[in-house]
Design an enzyme around this catalytic site. Structure first.
Site, PDB file in Angstrom:
ATOM      1  N   HIS B  78       0.846  -1.201   0.000  1.00  0.00           N
ATOM      2  CA  HIS B  78       0.000   0.000   0.000  1.00  0.00           C
ATOM      3  C   HIS B  78       0.884   1.255   0.000  1.00  0.00           C
ATOM      4  CE1 HIS B  78      -2.950   2.997   1.289  1.00  0.00           C
ATOM      5  NE2 HIS B  78      -2.187   3.272   2.335  1.00  0.00           N
ATOM      6  N   ASP B 107       7.227  22.727 -25.427  1.00  0.00           N
ATOM      7  CA  ASP B 107       7.136  21.339 -24.921  1.00  0.00           C
ATOM      8  C   ASP B 107       8.177  21.190 -23.814  1.00  0.00           C
ATOM      9  OD1 ASP B 107       6.961  18.426 -24.677  1.00  0.00           O
ATOM     10  OD2 ASP B 107       5.988  18.482 -26.630  1.00  0.00           O
ATOM     11  N   TRP B 143       7.587  -0.529   3.890  1.00  0.00           N
ATOM     12  CA  TRP B 143       8.137   0.161   2.718  1.00  0.00           C
ATOM     13  C   TRP B 143       9.537   0.683   2.998  1.00  0.00           C
ATOM     14  CZ3 TRP B 143       9.363   5.371   1.338  1.00  0.00           C
ATOM     15  CH2 TRP B 143       9.253   6.297   2.383  1.00  0.00           C
ATOM     16  N   SER B 170      13.142   6.590 -13.239  1.00  0.00           N
ATOM     17  CA  SER B 170      12.064   7.367 -13.843  1.00  0.00           C
ATOM     18  C   SER B 170      11.975   8.747 -13.195  1.00  0.00           C
ATOM     19  CB  SER B 170      10.742   6.608 -13.681  1.00  0.00           C
ATOM     20  OG  SER B 170       9.652   7.460 -13.878  1.00  0.00           O
ATOM     21  N   SER B 171      12.050   8.781 -11.862  1.00  0.00           N
ATOM     22  CA  SER B 171      11.940  10.063 -11.153  1.00  0.00           C
ATOM     23  C   SER B 171      13.100  10.982 -11.495  1.00  0.00           C
ATOM     24  CB  SER B 171      11.938   9.840  -9.640  1.00  0.00           C
ATOM     25  OG  SER B 171      10.781   9.185  -9.258  1.00  0.00           O
ATOM     26  N   HIS B 254      13.301  11.558   4.283  1.00  0.00           N
ATOM     27  CA  HIS B 254      12.686  12.798   4.727  1.00  0.00           C
ATOM     28  C   HIS B 254      12.499  13.797   3.585  1.00  0.00           C
ATOM     29  CE1 HIS B 254      10.543  14.959   7.646  1.00  0.00           C
ATOM     30  NE2 HIS B 254      11.021  16.035   7.049  1.00  0.00           N
ATOM     31  N   GLU B 256      12.010  13.016   0.681  1.00  0.00           N
ATOM     32  CA  GLU B 256      10.931  12.401  -0.097  1.00  0.00           C
ATOM     33  C   GLU B 256       9.562  12.915   0.367  1.00  0.00           C
ATOM     34  OE1 GLU B 256      10.624  10.518  -2.672  1.00  0.00           O
ATOM     35  OE2 GLU B 256       8.548   9.829  -2.465  1.00  0.00           O
ATOM     36  N   TYR B 258       8.937  15.817   1.439  1.00  0.00           N
ATOM     37  CA  TYR B 258       8.759  17.159   0.864  1.00  0.00           C
ATOM     38  C   TYR B 258       8.586  17.092  -0.641  1.00  0.00           C
ATOM     39  CZ  TYR B 258       9.606  18.571   5.516  1.00  0.00           C
ATOM     40  OH  TYR B 258       9.470  18.701   6.860  1.00  0.00           O
ATOM     41  N   SER B 269      -0.972  27.558  -4.009  1.00  0.00           N
ATOM     42  CA  SER B 269      -0.582  28.950  -4.279  1.00  0.00           C
ATOM     43  C   SER B 269      -1.130  29.452  -5.607  1.00  0.00           C
ATOM     44  CB  SER B 269       0.950  29.082  -4.295  1.00  0.00           C
ATOM     45  OG  SER B 269       1.490  28.633  -3.086  1.00  0.00           O
ATOM     46  N   HIS B 303      15.195  12.170  12.935  1.00  0.00           N
ATOM     47  CA  HIS B 303      14.002  12.212  13.796  1.00  0.00           C
ATOM     48  C   HIS B 303      13.096  11.014  13.543  1.00  0.00           C
ATOM     49  CE1 HIS B 303      11.767  14.950  10.667  1.00  0.00           C
ATOM     50  NE2 HIS B 303      11.517  13.687  10.425  1.00  0.00           N
ATOM     51  N   HIS B 304      13.350  10.274  12.451  1.00  0.00           N
ATOM     52  CA  HIS B 304      12.576   9.059  12.185  1.00  0.00           C
ATOM     53  C   HIS B 304      13.085   7.882  13.014  1.00  0.00           C
ATOM     54  CE1 HIS B 304      10.301  10.568   8.676  1.00  0.00           C
ATOM     55  NE2 HIS B 304      11.363  11.336   8.512  1.00  0.00           N
ATOM     56  N   THR B 329       7.172  26.936   7.082  1.00  0.00           N
ATOM     57  CA  THR B 329       5.823  26.425   6.805  1.00  0.00           C
ATOM     58  C   THR B 329       4.784  27.424   7.304  1.00  0.00           C
ATOM     59  OG1 THR B 329       6.722  24.209   7.157  1.00  0.00           O
ATOM     60  CG2 THR B 329       4.336  24.389   6.996  1.00  0.00           C
ATOM     61  N   LYS B 332       4.268  30.204   4.917  1.00  0.00           N
ATOM     62  CA  LYS B 332       3.389  29.846   3.797  1.00  0.00           C
ATOM     63  C   LYS B 332       1.920  29.883   4.219  1.00  0.00           C
ATOM     64  CE  LYS B 332       4.827  26.989   0.792  1.00  0.00           C
ATOM     65  NZ  LYS B 332       5.207  28.071  -0.126  1.00  0.00           N
ATOM     66  N   ARG B 451       1.576   0.183  15.251  1.00  0.00           N
ATOM     67  CA  ARG B 451       1.252   0.098  13.833  1.00  0.00           C
ATOM     68  C   ARG B 451       1.705  -1.254  13.282  1.00  0.00           C
ATOM     69  NH1 ARG B 451       5.782   3.964  10.904  1.00  0.00           N
ATOM     70  NH2 ARG B 451       4.636   3.334   9.043  1.00  0.00           N
TER      71      ARG B 451
END
Lengths: 37, 533
Positions: B78, B107, B143, B170-171, B254, B256, B258, B269, B303-304, B329, B332, B451
């Protein structure tokens, strides 16, 4: 196409630089991990 | 001579190819954008079906439907499908469609690489999803692929690693294309700092992708060599360090986060100024805020993993650096609020999703500050509180950003207005059910529910039941979204004007709706607000 104001060389140069950075990060992290491990 | 010129002109103005070749060999940014968006919609439903299995199992205590092994495969897949298959390709699809239109380019800079970037994805996900049918099933270690657990994956392991490599490739190619397009191909008069915020948010996101996707690729390459080629990067028995994987993974992981949220900031925006009928408040400060968030994303990874143990100075550094993200943040959030202040606001579906984003993403941000606090995090870690936190950031955050963008630009893509009434119904169902699903998870986490478990103690039953009801409602509501989009694609609904909305700003609104197959064959006149002056 009249809007093709890009220079093919600058497109190629920018793209290759970015690809080089990506490859350097890939190999660099493996190398650093190898040194530490 | 005239024949040659005529041939060239004919080549310049040709329409799409017929049949399957149009899509297989697509180099047109609009076609490729469409394919990315449809692919991500399919993946949203694949990942969503997995979420339904998870929530069915968790609706009641005890084992109902699936065995624990398959349950773990579902949580792992998932996440992989939603992150790499739904959210990221959706934003790349939006980038493909909108960036050339917004910067006045004909293009993307590298159209054939663009084709390759897209077509790698269906292959990668076919490989990944095929592991579910292998003996031993798909990957089930989460994951995050932590060793040594992930090395116990069966036949699926090399397929998992290969598919992750493909997604990364690809990314990276997509990111290179986006940067080169923005830097080299925007309209000659368009000042970099004055570019539309969606373009700016993607420029910074693309740099993040180039910096961190190779790190993920390096990490999984090392997992592969540990498993098959006798290395011991992460194997303690061979002198390696499993915790090092976590450091490397989260150095990718991390930023990722963002990568998945910055383009949503860009969308919001664009949407809020249109429906508040005011220019974006503090455009340049928004650019600096996104840049600051991107920079900080590189120095908060640990922090993870507070619970794996680290020196006190390390804990303090990562805690304070994480809290610092609240500053840009906040800039914004307040800028968006100030944009609406005194505006002549209307509440069409894109605006509703943007407003819900503002409220609900902020809830995810607040719980993010909570889990940044080291002593508290040691309690929250691996509990449902964390699941609640990151789903608030990713669903009413990233996904609502995508939904706002689709409703906002769908008339430009299809030439048809979506059914506003159905759009509003979709919004309210989605906004209500998302909270019914994820808010109770805060309480479950605080009460101690871990979890990644298929069964739980009976005191967690009520909130789990509620979360499952919410999830089923949320999943069903998205069928309405698919119906609305397909209707527009089939040419149903009122014809859209070029501007679509009430005097929106930006070059994309200067071309007809639907946007012609080729746009900006000549450099456009850039609106004064976006020029160098």
């Amino acid at each position: 196409m009249k809007n093709d104001h890009r220079s093919p060389r600058s497109v190629r140069t920018t793209a290759l630089w970015l690809a080089a950075i990506a490859v350097a990060f890939y190999l660099g992290f493996i190398l650093l991990s190898a040194i530490r491990a | 001579m005239s024949t040659a010129v005529a041939e060239m002109e004919a080549h310049d103005h040709h329409g799409p190819e017929k049949g399957i070749r149009r899509w297989l060999f697509a180099t047109n940014h609009k076609d490729i954008g469409t394919m990315y968006l449809l692919f991500s919609l399919v993946m949203l439903f694949v990942g969503g079906a997995m979420a339904m299995i998870i929530r069915s199992e968790l609706m009641m205590p005890g084992l109902q439907f699936v065995n624990p092994g398959f349950y773990n495969q579902m949580t792992t897949m998932h996440a992989l499908v939603m992150i790499f298959g739904a959210i990221m390709p959706a934003f790349v699809g939006l980038a493909n469609w909108m960036i050339p239109l917004m910067v006045g380019a004909p293009d993307m800079a590298l159209p054939r690489m663009n084709n390759l970037s897209f077509w790698i994805l269906p292959a990668a996900f076919t490989i990944l999803l095929s592991t579910l049918f292998m003996s031993g099933g798909g990957p089930a270690g989460g994951w995050t692929m932590y060793p040594p657990l992930v090395l116990q994956t069966g036949d699926a392991f090399p397929y998992l690693i290969f598919s992750i490599h493909l997604m990364g490739l690809s990314s990276i190619m997509g990111a290179i294309n986006i940067i080169v397009t923005i830097i080299n191909m925007r309209a000659p008069d368009m000042a970099l700092i004055k570019m539309p915020m969606f373009v700016w948010s993607w420029l910074i996101t693309a740099y993040l992708l180039i910096a961190v996707m190779p790190v993920l690729a390096g990490a999984v390459t090392m997992l592969l060599t540990d498993q098959f080629f006798g290395t011991s990067f992460f194997l303690a028995a061979g002198g390696g360090d499993p915790v090092m994987f976590q450091h490397i993974f989260w150095f990718f992981g991390h930023p990722e986060v963002y990568i998945m949220i910055l383009p949503a900031f860009g969308v919001v925006s664009e949407v809020i100024p249109t429906f508040a009928r005011k220019p974006l408040f503090g455009h340049d400060s928004m650019v600096y805020a996104i840049s600051a968030i991107a920079f900080l994303s590189f120095i908060v990874w640990a922090h993870h993993m507070f619970t794996v143990g680290m020196p006190l100075t390390g804990q303090l550094f990562f805690m304070f650096a994480t809290m610092l993200i609240a500053v840009p943040t906040g800039v914004k959030i307040f800028n968006w609020t100030a944009t609406m202040w005194g505006g002549a606001m209307t509440f069409e579906t894109p605006m509703l999703f943007a407003l819900a984003f503002l409220f609900l993403f902020t809830i995810g941000g607040f719980s993010g500050v909570m889990v940044a606090i080291v002593p508290a995090d040691i309690q929250y870690h691996d509990s449902y509180f964390v699941v609640a936190h990151f789903h608030y950031v990713l669903v009413p955050g990233a996904l609502f950003g995508i939904l706002a963008a689709v409703y906002y630009w769908l008339p430009k893509w299809t030439g048809r207005m979506y059914n506003e009434k159905l759009g509003q119904i979709h919004f309210w169902l989605t906004a209500i059910f998302v909270n019914v699903t994820f808010f109770p998870m805060h309480f479950l986490g605080l009460a101690g529910m871990p979890r990644r478990i298929p069964d739980y103690a009976t005191q967690f039953t009520d909130w789990n039941f509620m979360a499952s009801i919410g999830a089923f409602g949320f999943g069903l509501s998205q069928l309405l979204f698919a119906y609305i989009v397909i209707n527009c694609m089939r040419g149903r609904g009122e014809a859209a004007t070029a501007e679509v909305w009430d005097h929106p700003k930006g070059l994309e609104w200067t071309v007809p709706s639907p946007a012609p197959y080729h746009t900006f064959d000549e450099p456009p006149r850039v609106p004064p607000a976006q020029t160098f002056s």
